[in-house]
Design an enzyme around this catalytic site. Structure first.
Site, short mmCIF file in Angstrom:
data_model
loop_
_atom_site.label_atom_id
_atom_site.label_comp_id
_atom_site.label_asym_id
_atom_site.label_seq_id
_atom_site.Cartn_x
_atom_site.Cartn_y
_atom_site.Cartn_z
N GLY A 95 -0.23 -14.17 -13.30
CA GLY A 95 -1.60 -14.04 -12.55
C GLY A 95 -2.34 -13.06 -12.57
N GLU A 149 -3.07 -15.10 -17.91
CA GLU A 149 -3.42 -15.72 -16.99
C GLU A 149 -4.02 -16.47 -17.29
OE1 GLU A 149 -5.54 -17.21 -14.69
OE2 GLU A 149 -4.56 -15.19 -13.69
N ASP A 163 -4.92 -17.62 7.29
CA ASP A 163 -4.64 -18.54 6.02
C ASP A 163 -3.90 -19.65 5.63
OD1 ASP A 163 -4.90 -16.40 4.72
OD2 ASP A 163 -3.14 -15.87 4.55
N LYS A 218 0.99 -0.88 -0.24
CA LYS A 218 0.38 -0.12 0.03
C LYS A 218 1.18 1.11 0.03
CE LYS A 218 -3.22 -2.58 -0.52
NZ LYS A 218 -2.02 -3.96 -0.76
N HIS A 233 -23.55 15.64 0.59
CA HIS A 233 -23.68 15.65 -1.66
C HIS A 233 -22.89 17.13 -1.50
CE1 HIS A 233 -24.11 17.19 -5.59
NE2 HIS A 233 -24.21 18.91 -4.70
N GLU A 242 -2.16 -5.17 -8.21
CA GLU A 242 -1.58 -4.33 -7.61
C GLU A 242 -0.33 -3.62 -7.99
OE1 GLU A 242 -4.68 -4.41 -4.05
OE2 GLU A 242 -2.73 -5.47 -3.71
N MET A 288 -8.20 -15.95 1.57
CA MET A 288 -6.69 -15.33 2.30
C MET A 288 -6.51 -14.02 2.54
SD MET A 288 -4.47 -18.45 0.96
CE MET A 288 -4.56 -20.40 1.64
N LEU A 289 -7.12 -13.40 3.48
CA LEU A 289 -7.69 -12.29 3.35
C LEU A 289 -7.29 -11.96 4.85
CD1 LEU A 289 -10.68 -11.11 1.62
CD2 LEU A 289 -8.56 -10.40 0.80
N SER A 304 0.32 -17.99 5.74
CA SER A 304 0.63 -18.59 3.79
C SER A 304 2.41 -18.61 3.09
CB SER A 304 -0.54 -18.77 3.05
OG SER A 304 -0.52 -17.15 3.17
#
Length: 466
Positions: free
Chosen positions: A180, A203, A313, A50, A445, A187, A319-320, A145
């Site tokens: 993949g 992929e 995992d 990130k 808004h 990302e 797997m988060l 994992s």
């Protein structure tokens, strides 16, 4: 040393489980084989990626988008070493934060490799070979994992890299092949594409982002192609020759056919992850595993061996990190005699590209396969006031609701910062809310979140601004 709970692994699931258990009055210890806490997520996954995504987005914005807003700047110059330092500082802050939380909650941290000797006993072997045995009432396996390997292709983390190596390249590759088209590949591919690499994604399946809503994936692929991504779908990589100055990847159609060669400076293998259970002594302790190497658990996260639990995992499910965190809380509460629970129907998923992709609940393909009658409401960001004035109109919101009850079954988004917007849908779904509930909730808004309300209105064919 004797404890109520020993947690092996200090990733998001493990450290959260330990902290919650300590809050509930249990005497807790954690075991971590690495020098730092936080697992893959904090050290070589979610957090560092990130940082690079954020920095590379600002780099591209300064180079390509400031001028049209009336901001004149010289062409930005990339200092990759400084960007990597920016990433490292963020990782360091997060990792040290976990250590602080362990001390705050009086959790004993044991650095070393953990091994289950049987119910109630965990052996910890430090780097110098010294071993000690921790006695405990309960054990939680939260070891996370590891990178899934491509047969015959050796990852050296220099030119043929996993996500770990892709986060630490010391120069921008002129060309990058990403094997993949899942979340990790897209990302990290987007980071290096923004910094100057030519990115080709290979992929095996005939689509990107498997498991996400098909319509979202198709539109998102077109957005990435406009940004400069190239895609080779329905294609597999069978070998990578690293003997020359440039890598040569042998690719061929997944359905069979003639092979060809693609050249690149770096190949990123991002075909998924596999549970990490190596060396834990689980088989010797009699802990049951499934055919995919995951630890088998019941509805209360218990294995077939009394006093041994597992989460994250290493067990079934997405797997988060946030799924693992919720499981960590649930396990701790169960061990403390409470009713720990995780609602797997409401686990958000986010792809942190630009634009972002976010999803919660069922996809259209899943509803069709299950024979569920549903209604669809969609609203594009091209019709949203905030998005239009900011000229960030790529994407849309989709709301899926039960055709009879109007209960929201799934919400899918692609657009700027939708990873921050998906949670109002998650909260609504946790309370069994309807599209009507969402449509009648006042939204400020001008905000991009108004597109969520409009998509909910569109379920009943009454969107205002479309």
């Amino acid at each position: 040393m004797s404890y109520d709970l020993v947690v092996i692994g200090t990733g998001p699931g493990g450290y959260v489980c330990a902290i919650r258990a300590a809050q509930l009055g249990l005497k807790v210890a954690v075991v971590e084989k690495e020098k730092t806490f936080g697992g893959t997520c904090l050290n070589v996954g979610c957090i560092p990626s990130k940082a690079l995504l954020h920095a590379s987005e600002r780099f591209e914005e300064a180079g390509h988008h400031f001028e049209r807003m009336g901001i004149g700047v010289s062409k930005p110059k990339l200092d990759l070493a400084a960007m990597q330092k920016f990433k490292a500082e963020g990782v360091d802050g997060n990792v040290k934060g976990i250590g602080f939380l362990f001390k705050k909650n009086k959790i004993d941290a044991h650095q070393g490799t953990g091994r289950v000797l049987g119910p109630g006993r965990v052996e910890v072997t430090s780097g110098d070979g010294a071993a000690q045995v921790l006695e405990t009432k309960n054990i939680v396996i939260a070891t996370g994992s590891d990178v899934a390997q491509l047969p015959g292709i050796a990852i050296d983390e220099k030119r043929i890299v996993s996500s770990t190596g892709a986060l630490s390249l010391d120069k921008v590759p002129a060309s990058l092949i990403v094997v993949g088209a899942g979340v990790i590949g897209l990302e990290l591919g987007s980071v290096w594409r923004r910094l100057g690499a030519q990115v080709t994604v290979v992929e095996f399946l005939d689509r990107i982002l498997p498991g996400m809503d098909g319509e979202v994936a198709r539109q998102f692929q077109r957005m990435l192609e406009k940004q400069g991504f190239s895609f080779r779908l329905g294609t597999k990589v069978t070998a990578v020759d690293s003997s020359g100055k440039r890598l040569k990847a042998k690719v061929e159609p997944a359905a069979g056919g003639a092979a060809e060669t693609l050249e690149a400076d770096v190949v990123l293998v991002a075909i998924g992850r596999v549970p990490f259970t190596e060396g834990l002594g689980l088989a010797e302790a009699g802990v049951a595993m499934d055919q995919r190497g995951r630890v088998e658990i019941d509805a209360h996260f218990a294995t077939n061996v009394a006093g041994i639990y597992a989460l994250g995992d290493v067990v079934k499910g997405p797997m988060l990190a946030h799924k693992a965190e919720d499981e960590g809380v649930a396990v701790a509460e169960i061990l403390a005699g409470q009713a720990g629970h995780v609602n797997y129907e409401v686990i958000p998923g986010v792809v942190y590209t630009a634009p972002e992709v976010a999803s919660v609940g069922r996809t259209e393909d899943e509803l069709k396969a299950a024979g569920v009658a549903y209604s669809v409401g969609k609203f594009p960001f091209t019709a949203n006031g905030r998005a239009k004035v900011n000229q960030t109109t790529d994407g849309f919101i989709k709301v899926l609701a039960d055709a009879k009850t109007d209960r929201v079954l799934g919400v899918h988004m692609v657009g700027p910062e939708v990873g921050e917007m998906i949670h109002e849908a998650a909260v609504l779904m946790e309370f069994g809310g309807s599209a009507e509930d969402l449509a009648r909730t006042c939204h400020a808004h001008p905000t991009r979140s108004e597109a969520v309300k409009e998509a909910a209105l569109a379920v009943a064919r009454r969107a205002i601004h479309m």
